[in-house]
Write a protein that holds these residues in place. Structure first.
Motif, mmCIF file in Angstrom:
data_model
loop_
_atom_site.group_PDB
_atom_site.id
_atom_site.type_symbol
_atom_site.label_atom_id
_atom_site.label_comp_id
_atom_site.label_asym_id
_atom_site.label_seq_id
_atom_site.Cartn_x
_atom_site.Cartn_y
_atom_site.Cartn_z
ATOM 1 N N MET A 17 74.758 -19.439 -12.779
ATOM 2 C CA MET A 17 74.825 -18.305 -11.857
ATOM 3 C C MET A 17 73.712 -18.390 -10.813
ATOM 4 O O MET A 17 73.734 -17.680 -9.820
ATOM 5 C CB MET A 17 74.788 -16.972 -12.600
ATOM 6 N N HIS A 18 72.723 -19.296 -11.028
ATOM 7 C CA HIS A 18 71.676 -19.557 -10.050
ATOM 8 C C HIS A 18 72.044 -20.774 -9.211
ATOM 9 O O HIS A 18 72.760 -21.668 -9.678
ATOM 10 C CB HIS A 18 70.345 -19.831 -10.747
ATOM 11 N N GLY A 19 71.492 -20.838 -8.006
ATOM 12 C CA GLY A 19 71.810 -21.938 -7.111
ATOM 13 C C GLY A 19 71.529 -23.299 -7.704
ATOM 14 O O GLY A 19 72.375 -24.201 -7.648
ATOM 15 N N ALA A 20 70.344 -23.505 -8.296
ATOM 16 C CA ALA A 20 69.971 -24.825 -8.790
ATOM 17 C C ALA A 20 70.950 -25.327 -9.850
ATOM 18 O O ALA A 20 71.443 -26.456 -9.782
ATOM 19 C CB ALA A 20 68.548 -24.796 -9.339
ATOM 20 N N GLY A 21 71.245 -24.489 -10.848
ATOM 21 C CA GLY A 21 72.173 -24.889 -11.894
ATOM 22 C C GLY A 21 73.584 -25.083 -11.378
ATOM 23 O O GLY A 21 74.305 -25.999 -11.802
ATOM 24 N N GLN A 22 73.970 -24.210 -10.483
ATOM 25 C CA GLN A 22 75.307 -24.294 -9.879
ATOM 26 C C GLN A 22 75.462 -25.589 -9.084
ATOM 27 O O GLN A 22 76.461 -26.301 -9.208
ATOM 28 C CB GLN A 22 75.476 -23.081 -8.978
ATOM 29 N N TRP A 23 74.462 -25.895 -8.262
ATOM 30 C CA TRP A 23 74.552 -27.074 -7.412
ATOM 31 C C TRP A 23 74.595 -28.347 -8.238
ATOM 32 O O TRP A 23 75.345 -29.274 -7.927
ATOM 33 C CB TRP A 23 73.388 -27.096 -6.421
ATOM 34 N N VAL A 24 73.797 -28.425 -9.306
ATOM 35 C CA VAL A 24 73.804 -29.608 -10.162
ATOM 36 C C VAL A 24 75.165 -29.771 -10.841
ATOM 37 O O VAL A 24 75.696 -30.886 -10.948
ATOM 38 C CB VAL A 24 72.680 -29.529 -11.205
ATOM 39 N N ALA A 25 75.761 -28.665 -11.288
ATOM 40 C CA ALA A 25 77.078 -28.740 -11.921
ATOM 41 C C ALA A 25 78.121 -29.304 -10.961
ATOM 42 O O ALA A 25 78.893 -30.204 -11.318
ATOM 43 C CB ALA A 25 77.498 -27.355 -12.409
ATOM 44 N N PHE A 26 78.141 -28.814 -9.731
ATOM 45 C CA PHE A 26 79.153 -29.277 -8.781
ATOM 46 C C PHE A 26 78.845 -30.671 -8.244
ATOM 47 O O PHE A 26 79.761 -31.456 -8.006
ATOM 48 C CB PHE A 26 79.323 -28.260 -7.653
ATOM 49 N N MET A 27 77.567 -31.004 -8.094
ATOM 50 C CA MET A 27 77.227 -32.378 -7.729
ATOM 51 C C MET A 27 77.737 -33.341 -8.793
ATOM 52 O O MET A 27 78.273 -34.412 -8.482
ATOM 53 C CB MET A 27 75.716 -32.530 -7.558
ATOM 54 N N GLY A 28 77.550 -32.963 -10.064
ATOM 55 C CA GLY A 28 78.029 -33.814 -11.141
ATOM 56 C C GLY A 28 79.532 -33.985 -11.113
ATOM 57 O O GLY A 28 80.056 -35.101 -11.191
ATOM 58 N N LEU A 29 80.252 -32.883 -10.996
ATOM 59 C CA LEU A 29 81.719 -32.949 -10.999
ATOM 60 C C LEU A 29 82.251 -33.756 -9.822
ATOM 61 O O LEU A 29 83.201 -34.541 -9.963
ATOM 62 C CB LEU A 29 82.298 -31.530 -10.978
#
Length: 524
Positions: free
Chosen positions: A228-240
């Protein structure tokens, strides 16, 4: 169909290229790209059948879980705009974000939705709620169970053609009170924060080029940051979008031993943490000698930097580990990786479109202090807040548009940038950003408090802790416990003061502003 940088289009491109490739792991839940895409389809069709239209906002209120990612992609499927909501918010903060964002639908965990019920009557635009089960028994009138919603979704109708201009919004704390919604175009967030299709190299030139990532060797990322935070969100989508398997840490409290077991079980190559508050326990667990993690290549941190001392400790046990710290903010995206510097100094090698400007939007000479600024792929502005937008986003005489969120910095001769502080006042406690004025307003609302100043002090565990200097009314004897109890109903727990100093009078500057330098000296 013409493809865009809408995140749903990008998921569909990856799915067509590698449908059986592992995409997502969250606790006992596992999804291939095809399974993740199909469930996102069902979320989108359910929302559309519930009356959600393109451009309308769908809030997501949940801890890390597979359905969080499905819900976000599902909103993008129908060109709606997902609104991630901090699960730590109390009812008053939830009311603000849900109202300010004009959310018409809400997908949330049952226990968290119970807090929204306290303010539901004050949210006239919120007309549809989908409930995720989390073991709670709270009644949520009119809510549709998530799995039933997906099972009954009609997939016979297709989806609208999507656009690079479709919106992506995240809420971030504001220096003058409640959080503000930072509004991006999908194309800009993809290149500005999601890696541009190639995290370590040149960005892709078209959405279709993303499919090539399905031919890359399989990798895995263990993401311990909240999505729900930018950092965690961005890493998840970068990975996918890079073709990696994204493993979400789903426990509500961080346990370094469990994280290291997950690294081993899922053969994770990258471990995503939130600053020293997670990295120190990981180093302590590694020191026991119980864990072998040969797959681990890199440790990333977002939301809070890793100190050099913690990096050294981790390298004692993982001598070949790479650190993937990256400076980022909701208003700028991911700007560049950290580089080793003096203890306590945050130094970054920034991207070409990041620099340090003076108040006239001119680049400052090396060694001089200015404000960090980014051009190129930057947000549209703050949703529903033209005044705040005008104070953060500027257009120079040559037509260049800049995002300048207020971080003070120094540009070095070697091209690196040293950060001096987020707005010079923001408190970073365990990766959560706390803005002093919001806490001050809550404290001063107590009937026995005359005035208050809030600052951040160094903290071995959380990086910083919230501390307050308070002047009480004559004859009153307020305590830290009393003040935190008073604030608890309007502030999330991480914003509550952990240290208190009572004074006869709060000192202010000549123009009547809070004197933060004085407050720190009093607390010291």
């Amino acid at each position: 169909m013409v493809r865009s940088y809408n995140l749903a289009d990008l998921l569909e491109i990856m799915t067509a290229a590698a449908p059986a490739r592992p995409a997502l792991v969250a606790g006992a839940e596992r999804r291939t790209y095809a399974q993740l895409n199909e469930r996102a389809d069902r979320v989108g069709r359910h929302l559309a059948q519930a009356g959600v239209r393109p451009g309308e906002h769908v809030a997501i209120l949940a801890h890390n879980r597979a359905e969080w990612i499905e819900a976000m992609f599902g909103a993008f499927k129908i060109r709606a705009v997902p609104i991630p909501v901090n699960y730590r918010y109390v009812a008053a903060e939830l009311r603000h974000v849900l109202a300010d964002s004009d959310s018409v639908a809400l997908i949330g965990e049952r226990s968290l939705l119970a807090k929204t019920e306290e303010v539901r009557a004050e949210l006239p635009k919120l007309r549809h709620v989908v409930v995720l089960e989390d073991g709670a028994e709270a009644e949520i009138p009119g809510a549709v169970p998530y799995e039933r919603a997906l099972a009954e979704a009609d997939l016979s109708e297709g989806f609208p053609e999507r656009s690079n201009d479709d919106r992506y919004i995240m809420y971030t704390g504001g220096t003058t009170g409640y959080p503000k919604g930072v509004e991006w175009r999908c194309e800009d967030i993809f290149f500005g924060a999601l890696g541009g299709g190639n995290v370590f190299g040149d960005s892709i030139g078209s959405p279709e080029e993303l499919a090539a990532n399905a031919d890359q060797p399989a990798t895995a990322v263990l993401n311990c940051a909240p999505v729900m935070h930018g950092a965690g969100q961005w890493v998840a989508f970068m990975g996918l979008f890079s073709g990696a398997k994204v493993v979400l840490y789903t426990d509500h409290a961080f346990d370094a031993d469990k994280a290291l077991r997950l690294v081993a079980e899922e053969q994770a190559n990258v471990l995503m943490l939130v600053g020293d508050v997670m990295a120190r326990p990981v180093a302590d667990a590694l020191a026991t000698g119980q864990y072998e993690v040969p797959s681990l290549i890199g440790i990333a941190s977002g939301g809070a930097p890793l100190t050099d001392g913690v990096k050294r400790t981790l390298r004692d046990h993982l001598p070949n580990i790479m650190f993937l710290d990256n400076y980022g903010a909701s208003e700028t995206g991911a700007c560049g990786p950290s580089v080793d510097g003096a203890d306590g100094t945050a130094r970054f090698m920034m991207d070409a479109d990041v620099t340090v400007l003076d108040d006239d939007l001119n680049v400052v000479p090396p060694g001089e202090i200015g404000r960090l600024a980014r051009s190129g792929h930057i947000p549209v502005g703050y949703y529903n807040d033209p005044e705040k937008t005008a104070s953060t986003f500027f257009t120079a005489a040559d037509g260049t548009r800049w995002s300048i969120p207020g971080d003070f910095a120094i540009r070095q001769e070697d091209g690196t940038i040293v950060l001096l502080g987020r707005g010079s006042l923001v408190i970073n406690t365990g990766g959560e950003k706390v803005y002093p004025e919001e806490v001050e307003v809550a404290l001063k609302d107590h009937p026995d408090v005359v005035d208050a100043v809030v600052v951040g002090l160094p903290d071995d565990r959380f990086g910083q802790r919230v501390a307050a200097v308070v002047a009480a009314r004559p004859g009153a004897a307020v305590t830290l416990e009393e003040l935190t109890g008073h604030c608890r109903g309007r502030l999330a727990g991480y914003k509550l003061p952990r240290q208190l100093k009572l004074v006869d009078e709060v000192q202010r500057t000549a123009v009547g502003k809070s004197d933060y330098k004085w407050a720190r000296s009093v607390l010291a």
